[in-house]
Design a protein around this motif. Sequence first.
Motif, short mmCIF file in Angstrom:
data_model
loop_
_atom_site.label_atom_id
_atom_site.label_comp_id
_atom_site.label_asym_id
_atom_site.label_seq_id
_atom_site.Cartn_x
_atom_site.Cartn_y
_atom_site.Cartn_z
N VAL A 156 -26.40 2.22 -74.32
CA VAL A 156 -26.20 3.38 -73.47
C VAL A 156 -25.40 3.00 -72.22
N GLN A 211 -35.25 14.43 -72.70
CA GLN A 211 -35.55 13.08 -73.15
C GLN A 211 -35.00 12.06 -72.15
N GLU A 212 -35.80 11.03 -71.87
CA GLU A 212 -35.38 9.95 -71.01
C GLU A 212 -35.10 8.72 -71.86
N VAL A 213 -34.00 8.05 -71.58
CA VAL A 213 -33.65 6.84 -72.31
C VAL A 213 -33.31 5.74 -71.32
N SER A 214 -33.42 4.52 -71.77
CA SER A 214 -33.07 3.37 -70.95
C SER A 214 -31.59 3.05 -71.10
N MET A 265 -30.84 1.01 -74.13
CA MET A 265 -31.06 1.52 -75.48
C MET A 265 -29.82 1.32 -76.35
N GLN A 317 -29.67 4.28 -81.51
CA GLN A 317 -30.88 5.03 -81.17
C GLN A 317 -30.54 6.28 -80.36
N LEU A 318 -29.53 6.17 -79.50
CA LEU A 318 -29.11 7.34 -78.73
C LEU A 318 -28.59 8.43 -79.66
N LEU A 359 -31.40 10.04 -81.38
CA LEU A 359 -32.15 10.92 -80.47
C LEU A 359 -31.48 12.28 -80.36
N VAL A 398 -29.32 13.82 -72.33
CA VAL A 398 -30.51 13.01 -72.09
C VAL A 398 -30.43 12.46 -70.68
N VAL A 417 -30.96 9.21 -68.14
CA VAL A 417 -30.84 7.76 -68.28
C VAL A 417 -31.53 7.08 -67.10
#
Length: 344
Positions: free
Chosen positions: A11, A113-116, A119, A123-124, A127, A136, A138
């Motif tokens: 990401v 949705q929260e993502v790192s 990531m 996976q992103l 999602l 999303v 971040v």
Amino acid sequence: MKAAALEKYTVRDVLEYRGSPQLHHSVSDNSTIETALSLMHVHDIVSLPVFSSGGYTFVDIVSVYDLRDYIIKSKGLETEVEFQLLSGRPSGNPTVLQDTVAQVVQSRKHASQEVSAQMPLAQLAQLFATYHQHRVLVTGYDAPRDATLQVPDCGRKRGASIDSGCSSASVHSDYAGQAAVCGLTQYDLVRFIQHHNHELGTILDAPVLSVAKMHASLRPAAPNHLPHVTVRDSALHALRLLCDTHTSALPVVDVDGRLITEIAGTSLRALCTGNIGLLGKPVLAYMFGLRLPVDSPYIVHENFTLSQVMAGLLRMNCRRAWLVDREERPIAVISLTDVLNHFL
């Protein structure tokens, strides 16, 4: 992930390529739906970060699609539409547009949705495909100091936004108390993939029709089986169909089923208390009444490749392509979600 070359990216890589990933406009949770729509319309964006009233606590992100579903499902909407159609003026009664953004956020089934930032890109993409969200949040990303959040100012000149997928200029804020909110959209991810198309090999050569056959939502069908509206259908009917089918746009066809234009949920951004009655008019009259462009949508044919479709989507800055037959009748729609699905 089918494209092994993309598995090395995260990401963070998409953020750095995207540039200035902050959401540059925000809204308070006690702001009205009408205020949020107006802000989206002025700045040509489809989502806004929401902060708590009287404080700097981040609440969520609200999109025009959230607002659309809330408005269409509200009680009393049809009554107001009919009154304005007959009288040519607002009834004076409170409408759904006076409800607050907080009510919209509370009515949703899923939060943003929260993502790192660490990531994996695969996976992103998964999602986006799983939750059918266009953006999303971040976390764990240290943005440049000059890329801070801007408080809503409808008097500002419209600029590129996170929702447009284009790199936007850094904006300084006098409201240091507000936290910077980073976000990514499906458009951003498709742009990143297209930028690395030289690493993807033959996967981009897939015929668009084969991509369509891979996903149930894209299997070619008779025009009357693809959700659509005719020039005789009302805008209210069209928006209800959008809500029921969980889609962002519908083709508008003539009496022979040929594609004329599209009607998208983003059209609601131009809605206000004084023009709700336009929802009761045929779709084209509704669009003309709101002074919305009635453009020819991006169309593709069976001989197009995935690479051509992606390039066209990005060049025209649009979110979908309509697959049409030889008679220009729409048989499928290829969205950004469908493009991402192809790489999974």
